[in-house]
Design a protein around this motif. Structure first.
Motif, PDB file in Angstrom:
ATOM      1  N   ASN A 287      10.651  89.190 -37.051  1.00  0.00           N
ATOM      2  CA  ASN A 287      11.969  89.913 -36.542  1.00  0.00           C
ATOM      3  C   ASN A 287      13.361  89.362 -36.773  1.00  0.00           C
ATOM      4  OD1 ASN A 287      12.052  92.358 -35.802  1.00  0.00           O
ATOM      5  ND2 ASN A 287      12.032  92.195 -33.714  1.00  0.00           N
ATOM      6  N   GLY A 288      13.392  88.308 -37.240  1.00  0.00           N
ATOM      7  CA  GLY A 288      14.724  87.588 -37.444  1.00  0.00           C
ATOM      8  C   GLY A 288      15.150  87.167 -38.660  1.00  0.00           C
ATOM      9  N   GLN A 289      16.155  86.207 -38.949  1.00  0.00           N
ATOM     10  CA  GLN A 289      16.546  85.787 -40.207  1.00  0.00           C
ATOM     11  C   GLN A 289      16.522  84.178 -40.291  1.00  0.00           C
ATOM     12  OE1 GLN A 289      20.550  87.378 -40.887  1.00  0.00           O
ATOM     13  NE2 GLN A 289      20.156  88.266 -39.173  1.00  0.00           N
ATOM     14  N   LEU A 290      16.461  83.982 -41.604  1.00  0.00           N
ATOM     15  CA  LEU A 290      16.312  82.330 -41.820  1.00  0.00           C
ATOM     16  C   LEU A 290      17.615  81.657 -41.652  1.00  0.00           C
ATOM     17  CD1 LEU A 290      14.801  79.628 -42.824  1.00  0.00           C
ATOM     18  CD2 LEU A 290      15.257  80.553 -45.233  1.00  0.00           C
ATOM     19  N   GLN A 291      18.654  82.243 -42.146  1.00  0.00           N
ATOM     20  CA  GLN A 291      19.917  81.560 -42.322  1.00  0.00           C
ATOM     21  C   GLN A 291      20.476  80.871 -40.959  1.00  0.00           C
ATOM     22  OE1 GLN A 291      21.343  80.360 -45.303  1.00  0.00           O
ATOM     23  NE2 GLN A 291      22.625  79.255 -43.856  1.00  0.00           N
ATOM     24  N   PRO A 292      20.385  81.763 -40.051  1.00  0.00           N
ATOM     25  CA  PRO A 292      20.960  81.253 -38.693  1.00  0.00           C
ATOM     26  C   PRO A 292      20.340  80.067 -38.253  1.00  0.00           C
ATOM     27  CG  PRO A 292      20.927  83.743 -38.906  1.00  0.00           C
ATOM     28  CD  PRO A 292      20.244  83.148 -39.889  1.00  0.00           C
ATOM     29  N   VAL A 293      18.825  80.040 -38.663  1.00  0.00           N
ATOM     30  CA  VAL A 293      18.257  79.002 -38.183  1.00  0.00           C
ATOM     31  C   VAL A 293      18.695  77.499 -39.061  1.00  0.00           C
ATOM     32  CG1 VAL A 293      15.907  77.899 -37.941  1.00  0.00           C
ATOM     33  CG2 VAL A 293      16.089  80.166 -37.650  1.00  0.00           C
TER      34      VAL A 293
ATOM     35  N   TYR B 275      17.320  80.150 -32.881  1.00  0.00           N
ATOM     36  CA  TYR B 275      17.904  81.505 -33.266  1.00  0.00           C
ATOM     37  C   TYR B 275      18.947  81.932 -32.354  1.00  0.00           C
ATOM     38  CZ  TYR B 275      18.046  85.782 -35.837  1.00  0.00           C
ATOM     39  OH  TYR B 275      18.387  86.861 -36.716  1.00  0.00           O
ATOM     40  N   ILE B 276      20.105  81.306 -32.458  1.00  0.00           N
ATOM     41  CA  ILE B 276      21.198  81.114 -31.382  1.00  0.00           C
ATOM     42  C   ILE B 276      22.442  81.278 -32.126  1.00  0.00           C
ATOM     43  CG2 ILE B 276      21.104  78.833 -31.142  1.00  0.00           C
ATOM     44  CD1 ILE B 276      22.030  79.181 -28.109  1.00  0.00           C
ATOM     45  N   ASN B 277      23.400  81.910 -31.637  1.00  0.00           N
ATOM     46  CA  ASN B 277      24.804  81.976 -32.328  1.00  0.00           C
ATOM     47  C   ASN B 277      25.608  80.931 -32.131  1.00  0.00           C
ATOM     48  OD1 ASN B 277      24.508  84.391 -33.376  1.00  0.00           O
ATOM     49  ND2 ASN B 277      25.145  85.754 -31.869  1.00  0.00           N
ATOM     50  N   PRO B 278      26.390  80.719 -32.972  1.00  0.00           N
ATOM     51  CA  PRO B 278      27.210  79.197 -32.947  1.00  0.00           C
ATOM     52  C   PRO B 278      27.868  78.881 -31.448  1.00  0.00           C
ATOM     53  CG  PRO B 278      27.418  80.281 -35.253  1.00  0.00           C
ATOM     54  CD  PRO B 278      26.845  81.283 -34.277  1.00  0.00           C
ATOM     55  N   GLY B 279      28.634  79.977 -31.034  1.00  0.00           N
ATOM     56  CA  GLY B 279      29.258  79.689 -29.780  1.00  0.00           C
ATOM     57  C   GLY B 279      28.409  79.294 -28.757  1.00  0.00           C
ATOM     58  N   PRO B 280      27.438  79.973 -28.459  1.00  0.00           N
ATOM     59  CA  PRO B 280      26.411  79.389 -27.350  1.00  0.00           C
ATOM     60  C   PRO B 280      25.877  78.068 -27.635  1.00  0.00           C
ATOM     61  CG  PRO B 280      25.977  81.629 -27.792  1.00  0.00           C
ATOM     62  CD  PRO B 280      26.832  81.131 -28.655  1.00  0.00           C
TER      63      PRO B 280
ATOM     64  N   VAL C  12      27.239  98.089 -24.228  1.00  0.00           N
ATOM     65  CA  VAL C  12      27.363  96.694 -24.427  1.00  0.00           C
ATOM     66  C   VAL C  12      26.830  95.819 -25.627  1.00  0.00           C
ATOM     67  CG1 VAL C  12      27.376  96.241 -21.641  1.00  0.00           C
ATOM     68  CG2 VAL C  12      25.455  95.531 -23.072  1.00  0.00           C
ATOM     69  N   LYS C  13      27.459  95.105 -26.084  1.00  0.00           N
ATOM     70  CA  LYS C  13      26.951  94.060 -27.198  1.00  0.00           C
ATOM     71  C   LYS C  13      26.618  92.776 -26.958  1.00  0.00           C
ATOM     72  CE  LYS C  13      27.363  93.662 -32.278  1.00  0.00           C
ATOM     73  NZ  LYS C  13      28.476  93.931 -33.527  1.00  0.00           N
ATOM     74  N   CYS C  14      25.311  92.322 -27.003  1.00  0.00           N
ATOM     75  CA  CYS C  14      25.014  90.983 -26.742  1.00  0.00           C
ATOM     76  C   CYS C  14      25.393  89.828 -27.748  1.00  0.00           C
ATOM     77  CB  CYS C  14      23.571  90.687 -26.311  1.00  0.00           C
ATOM     78  SG  CYS C  14      23.223  89.148 -25.868  1.00  0.00           S
ATOM     79  N   GLY C  15      26.195  88.923 -27.476  1.00  0.00           N
ATOM     80  CA  GLY C  15      26.367  87.832 -28.532  1.00  0.00           C
ATOM     81  C   GLY C  15      25.686  86.693 -28.620  1.00  0.00           C
ATOM     82  N   LEU C  16      24.579  86.397 -27.761  1.00  0.00           N
ATOM     83  CA  LEU C  16      23.964  85.256 -27.561  1.00  0.00           C
ATOM     84  C   LEU C  16      23.190  84.746 -28.841  1.00  0.00           C
ATOM     85  CD1 LEU C  16      23.148  83.113 -25.891  1.00  0.00           C
ATOM     86  CD2 LEU C  16      21.180  84.387 -24.825  1.00  0.00           C
ATOM     87  N   CYS C  17      22.480  85.711 -29.600  1.00  0.00           N
ATOM     88  CA  CYS C  17      21.618  85.331 -30.692  1.00  0.00           C
ATOM     89  C   CYS C  17      22.036  86.409 -31.680  1.00  0.00           C
ATOM     90  CB  CYS C  17      20.101  85.396 -30.237  1.00  0.00           C
ATOM     91  SG  CYS C  17      19.208  87.014 -30.639  1.00  0.00           S
ATOM     92  N   PRO C  18      21.619  85.981 -32.956  1.00  0.00           N
ATOM     93  CA  PRO C  18      22.022  86.685 -34.266  1.00  0.00           C
ATOM     94  C   PRO C  18      21.516  88.320 -34.427  1.00  0.00           C
ATOM     95  CG  PRO C  18      21.363  84.574 -34.939  1.00  0.00           C
ATOM     96  CD  PRO C  18      20.855  84.790 -33.354  1.00  0.00           C
ATOM     97  N   HIS C  19      20.719  88.553 -33.523  1.00  0.00           N
ATOM     98  CA  HIS C  19      20.391  90.051 -33.392  1.00  0.00           C
ATOM     99  C   HIS C  19      21.477  90.703 -32.822  1.00  0.00           C
ATOM    100  CE1 HIS C  19      15.951  89.574 -34.284  1.00  0.00           C
ATOM    101  NE2 HIS C  19      16.044  88.978 -33.008  1.00  0.00           N
ATOM    102  N   HIS C  20      22.420  90.351 -32.039  1.00  0.00           N
ATOM    103  CA  HIS C  20      23.803  91.275 -31.766  1.00  0.00           C
ATOM    104  C   HIS C  20      23.126  92.444 -31.364  1.00  0.00           C
ATOM    105  CE1 HIS C  20      26.569  88.283 -32.947  1.00  0.00           C
ATOM    106  NE2 HIS C  20      25.985  88.033 -34.217  1.00  0.00           N
ATOM    107  N   CYS C  21      22.337  92.774 -30.125  1.00  0.00           N
ATOM    108  CA  CYS C  21      21.850  93.915 -29.895  1.00  0.00           C
ATOM    109  C   CYS C  21      22.881  94.728 -29.182  1.00  0.00           C
ATOM    110  CB  CYS C  21      20.860  93.589 -28.805  1.00  0.00           C
ATOM    111  SG  CYS C  21      19.351  92.871 -29.377  1.00  0.00           S
ATOM    112  N   SER C  22      23.124  95.956 -29.672  1.00  0.00           N
ATOM    113  CA  SER C  22      23.802  96.828 -29.171  1.00  0.00           C
ATOM    114  C   SER C  22      23.228  97.785 -28.006  1.00  0.00           C
ATOM    115  CB  SER C  22      24.468  97.981 -30.014  1.00  0.00           C
ATOM    116  OG  SER C  22      25.640  97.126 -30.662  1.00  0.00           O
ATOM    117  N   LEU C  23      23.632  97.935 -26.815  1.00  0.00           N
ATOM    118  CA  LEU C  23      22.576  98.360 -25.761  1.00  0.00           C
ATOM    119  C   LEU C  23      23.451  99.566 -25.004  1.00  0.00           C
ATOM    120  CD1 LEU C  23      21.279  94.830 -24.434  1.00  0.00           C
ATOM    121  CD2 LEU C  23      20.166  96.322 -25.998  1.00  0.00           C
TER     122      LEU C  23
END
Ligand code: SF4
Length: 299
Positions: A201-207, A168-173, A15-26
């Motif tokens: 552990n994150g990035q500036l731009q999404p914030v 640190y959250i994606n635009p959709g949520p 699965v791939k999580c789309g909640l935050c910009p990490h987009h974890c593939s699990l």
């Protein structure tokens, strides 16, 4: 445990999580960087739904929000996990725990093993005369589903929703959250992309994108900047940051310049008061509302 939202399934039960910009593939059995969302047999599950780490009536200024219902008290709700790993975290005991460590009892009722239903939170807020509910103490984005269920009920009762977040959250949520949230305090940790990569552990731009989206929706916005000596106290970069805030969220954005104290893996000495005052002076050229925080504490 409840099925999470915002994820995709792939072959092999990945699965791939789309909640935050990490987009974890699990792969099955693996948790994301936040440690509280896990692939269980090909379904992404939120491990913390209804798990309350803290539930307290706080002055709204403690969030901190200084220009949103000043003088009111707000029921403040926390859970577990975070999508950042800031080594100076003041709340590491709840933000950095792994699911095996999760207490299985709501903090406000040690005799109760059940989950805390959203309706219980809303009823408590009403009984205690709260202005609403604040989602705080740990990063609420990683318990998005629970936050949304509570916040939707809070909104229907005519009360306020306050989100205290690292942004640190994606635009959709975030778009969904903006439909029910009234005010935000977003932690902007630096204006240096390398700082974000190295320490959070994150990035500036999404914030930055989240800040623009919140302001664009017209929600009340306050920003907290924690000054850590030697790490993010460069006056020139700070000037660029407050200039950006003035140009995007706008000059009316409230800025809290907070003093750092040693915590968790970080033992550097606290921020000198003079550093905070110098930054306040710089920010005053760009913004209309600036407050120093944590300055009353003794070392
Ligand atoms: S919310 Fe958690 S699992 Fe989802 S992408 Fe972010 S860190 Fe990964």
């Amino acid at each position: 445990m409840q099925e999470a939202r915002f994820y995709s399934r792939f072959e092999g039960a990945q699965v791939k999580c789309g909640l935050c910009p990490h987009h974890c593939s699990l792969p099955p059995g693996h948790s994301g960087l936040c440690r509280v969302r896990k692939n269980v047999d090909g379904r992404l599950m939120t491990l913390t739904y209804g798990k309350v780490s803290g539930l307290h009536m706080d002055p709204i200024e403690k969030k901190p929000l200084y220009r949103f219902f000043p003088g009111s008290r707000i029921l403040s709700l926390g859970s577990y996990g975070c999508n950042f790993r800031c080594p100076w975290c003041q709340n590491a005991s709840i933000s950095q725990c792994v699911p095996g460590d999760l207490p299985d009892r709501p903090a406000h009722d040690p005799e109760d093993d059940s989950l805390t239903e959203p309706s219980d939170i809303v009823a408590m807020a009403r009984q205690q005369g709260s202005v609403g509910v604040a989602y705080t103490y740990n990063e609420p984005a990683v318990w998005f589903e629970y936050m949304m269920d509570v916040a939707t009920m809070v909104r229907h009762r005519g009360m306020q929703n306050v989100v205290v977040s690292n942004g640190y959250i994606n635009p959709g949520p975030l778009k969904e959250l903006l439909e029910v949230a009234d005010a935000f305090n977003i932690d902007l940790k630096s204006f240096d992309p390398e700082f974000y990569g190295r320490y959070t552990n994150g990035q500036l731009q999404p914030v930055l994108d989240a800040l623009k989206a919140i302001a664009g929706k017209g929600r009340h916005l306050e920003v907290t900047f924690l000054v850590i000596p030697g790490l993010n106290d460069d006056p020139d970069l700070f000037g660029e940051m407050v200039s950006w805030i003035a140009d995007h969220p706008g000059r009316e954005t409230v800025l809290h310049i907070n003093r750092y104290f040693p915590a968790w893996h970080f033992s550097n000495p606290p921020t000198p008061i003079e550093t905070l005052q110098a930054m306040q002076s710089i920010a005053g050229k760009y913004l209309n509302h600036i407050y120093l925080g944590n300055v009353g504490q003794r070392v």
